[in-house]
Every structure is written in C-alpha cells, then in structure tokens.
Design a protein around this motif. Structure first.
Motif, short mmCIF file in Angstrom:
data_model
loop_
_atom_site.label_atom_id
_atom_site.label_comp_id
_atom_site.label_asym_id
_atom_site.label_seq_id
_atom_site.Cartn_x
_atom_site.Cartn_y
_atom_site.Cartn_z
N LYS A 148 0.85 -1.20 0.00
CA LYS A 148 0.00 0.00 0.00
C LYS A 148 0.88 1.24 0.00
O LYS A 148 2.02 1.19 0.47
N GLY A 164 -2.65 4.60 2.11
CA GLY A 164 -3.41 3.37 2.33
C GLY A 164 -3.93 2.77 1.04
O GLY A 164 -4.60 1.74 1.05
N ALA A 215 -4.02 0.55 -2.12
CA ALA A 215 -3.32 -0.69 -2.52
C ALA A 215 -2.65 -0.46 -3.87
O ALA A 215 -3.26 0.07 -4.80
#
Ligand code: A3P
Length: 321
Positions: free
Chosen positions: A275, A279, A281
C-alpha cells in the motif's frame, strides 16, 4: 475521503470556497484552479508545491495525466537513470521491493519539503528524479525557468478514460457503489476529471515540447508499448545519459524493459499486497496494461463523441492520439 478530511477548515473557508466546484467521481467535489480540476487535498498540496519546490538544472521530471502510464514511466526512468548504482538485473533492485511511487515522489503529492521521506531514493540521488500530474501551465516557476528536463507520457483518450473509470471505482467508498460509466463519461467529456480537461493537459505539454524539444520529451503510451527498447534509449539520450555500446551489447536495455514490464511488476509481492502512504493498494495501479481495452466498454455513440472532441481540441496542433 479520509485524506480529504485532513484539509484545514480555515483554508477550506478562505481559499477553497472561492473556487468553482463540481461533484467529483468519488471524492465529494473537484475544484477548478488555473483551468484544471483537483481534489481538495491535492489542490492544497499544489499551492505548497508551487511555492516551495526549487528545481535544479539537473532534475528530471516525469509528467502525465492520471492513468496514462505514470507508474510505468517512473519505473523505466528510475531504472535507466540509476543503472550504475542499481544494475537492472540485480536481484536486490529497488523496484523489486518498492513500487515506483515510493521511490520517485510526486512534486505536488508527497514531498514534505522540510522532511523528505527516506524511501524516496530519487530525491536523494544525483540527478534527482520526480514525477508530476501538474499541467505545464501550473508547474512551479523554477521548473519553467531552470534547465531541468521533463518527459511527458500521454495515452489515447478512450483508454485513459476507461482506465480512470475503473480506478475510480476501485477507490470509491463501498457504500457509494459503482460510478455508472455514462456519468463518468459525461464528466470526462466536459473536462471534469482528475486534473482534466484531459485534452488541455496533453496539448499544454505538446505545444511546449514543440517549442522546447530539448526541455520536454513527448511520448505516447502506445508507442512505448510497441517499441519499448527504442524509447528507453530515447529517454536516456534525451536526458544526456545514452547507453554505451558495451551496455547495449550486454543487454542492459532489454533488462530495463523486462524489469519494468507489466507482467514483471504486477506479479511482485509489493505490488500485489503493498500500500502507499495514503493506504491505497498498489494493485489498483496494475489492471490490464493494454491498448484499445476501450473496445470492450464504449458504445459506438461514446466512441464518436470522444473522437469528435479529440479532433476538435487537437485540430491544427499536429497531434494525433
Ligand atoms: P489500464 O487501466 O488500462 O490497465 P498510471 O500509472 O498513470 O496510473 O496508469 C495506469 C495504467 O497503466 C493502467 O492501465 C495500468 O494497468 C497501466 N500500467 C501499469 N504498469 C504498467 C506497465 N509496467 N506497463 C504497461 N502498462 C502499465
């Protein structure tokens, strides 16, 4: 949306509230600044970057509209620029354990100018390598006035749109559901897309690249895909670090192309399960990596409309996408 909430309330009231705004694709609103549309948190950073970024004459900046192949070009530029320190066939190569966004910072997104991140290797290397989604018109003054160089990657607008639509849907909060393609298409055609209008962004760099071919190298995703080795060599020559005959003979160009290929990068653990700082991915950055995927999604009417806009916008510019 969590990042959007981090924008200071006072700044929202005093600065943001004065800008034209439209409902976003996933974020609450996009705001128009210097002719282009930004999320609130991104615009907040754009102002900081315009104020604080000091380009050096030796800097190289990879520029693009979102979803045009930024992650790929960042990887290629990193691999070729630092090939002496990090040989592309080394099984400890930084690109094998880090996504290129963690190695090469965006000027307007993730540089804390007082406290740069230690994993942004290209910030500490010489020459420095950065990336940016900023339109040329909005680049910091020092970028325009210094002798730093830029490589721009653009992509067929139909593929860029489909890629952006998928990307948005992966990032939307689950309770929002999927953004219907018709709604996204209407916004894209009106120019209301992340750092859109798409066509104005591309034209800005195209026109500057014609005026200053030594400063801006204008590349197309489709052409890099078709002849990757040729373009890796072009980038190296443009920057002034051409491959030596011995390097070519020993297969360094092929190794760079292979290291940065969609198959190789998308199958690395870091890109399958890692990530970024916000945050997000990394796997959302790797979808199909093909040209003409739009054929599976756009209706004939949509194709006509996008082609017509592209023809009108690029008319007389000599640019075909
Ligand atoms: P698709 O959604 O069409 O597959 P960006 O990096 O600017 O966000 O662009 C993302 C697009 O580039 C996605 O397109 C993604 O799959 C593709 N891409 C990512 N890495 C690539 C690579 N190494 N080679 C070719 N395409 C790549």
């Amino acid at each position: 949306i969590a990042i959007e909430d981090e924008v200071p309330q006072e700044w929202r009231n005093n600065v943001l509230s004065k800008l034209p705004r439209e409902k976003g694709w996933g974020e609450p609103y996009l705001y128009q600044y210097q002719g282009f549309w930004y999320q609130a948190f991104l615009f907040h950073n754009v102002l900081r970057c315009q104020k604080h970024f000091q380009a050096q004459n030796t800097d190289l900046i990879v520029a693009s509209t979102p979803k045009s192949g930024t992650t790929w070009l960042k990887s290629l530029a990193f691999a070729l620029l630092y090939r002496k320190s990090y040989p592309p066939n080394d099984n400890q190569h930084p690109l094998l354990s880090k996504n290129s966004h963690d190695l090469v910072p965006f000027l307007e997104l993730d540089i804390d100018f007082d406290n740069p991140r230690p994993d942004h290797l290209s910030f500490y290397s010489s020459p420095r390598l950065f990336s940016s989604h900023l339109p040329y018109q909005s680049m910091p003054k020092s970028v325009k006035e210094s002798s730093c160089k830029l490589i721009y990657i653009c992509r067929n607008p139909k593929d860029a749109f489909i890629s952006l639509w998928h990307y948005t849907n992966k990032l939307r909060a689950p309770e929002m559901g999927t953004l219907p393609i018709e709604e996204a298409f209407d916004k894209f055609c009106r120019g209301v897309s992340l750092i859109g209008p798409f066509w104005d962004h591309v034209l800005g760099y195209w026109q500057e690249s014609l005026k200053m071919p030594d400063k801006i190298l204008f590349l197309k995703y489709e052409e890099i895909k078709e002849r990757s080795n040729t373009h890796v060599k072009r980038i190296a020559e443009f920057y002034g670090c051409p491959f030596l005959d011995e390097e070519e003979a020993s297969g360094v160009v092929d190794e760079i192309v292979k290291l940065c290929s969609f198959n190789n990068l998308s199958n690395l653990e870091v890109n399958k399960s890692g990530k970024d700082w916000s945050g997000m991915a990394f796997n959302v950055l790797f979808r199909r990596g093909e040209t003409q995927d739009w054929k599976r999604y756009l209706t004939p009417d949509m194709v006509d409309k996008l082609d017509r806009i592209t023809e009108e916008k690029f008319h007389g510019s000599g640019l075909m996408l």
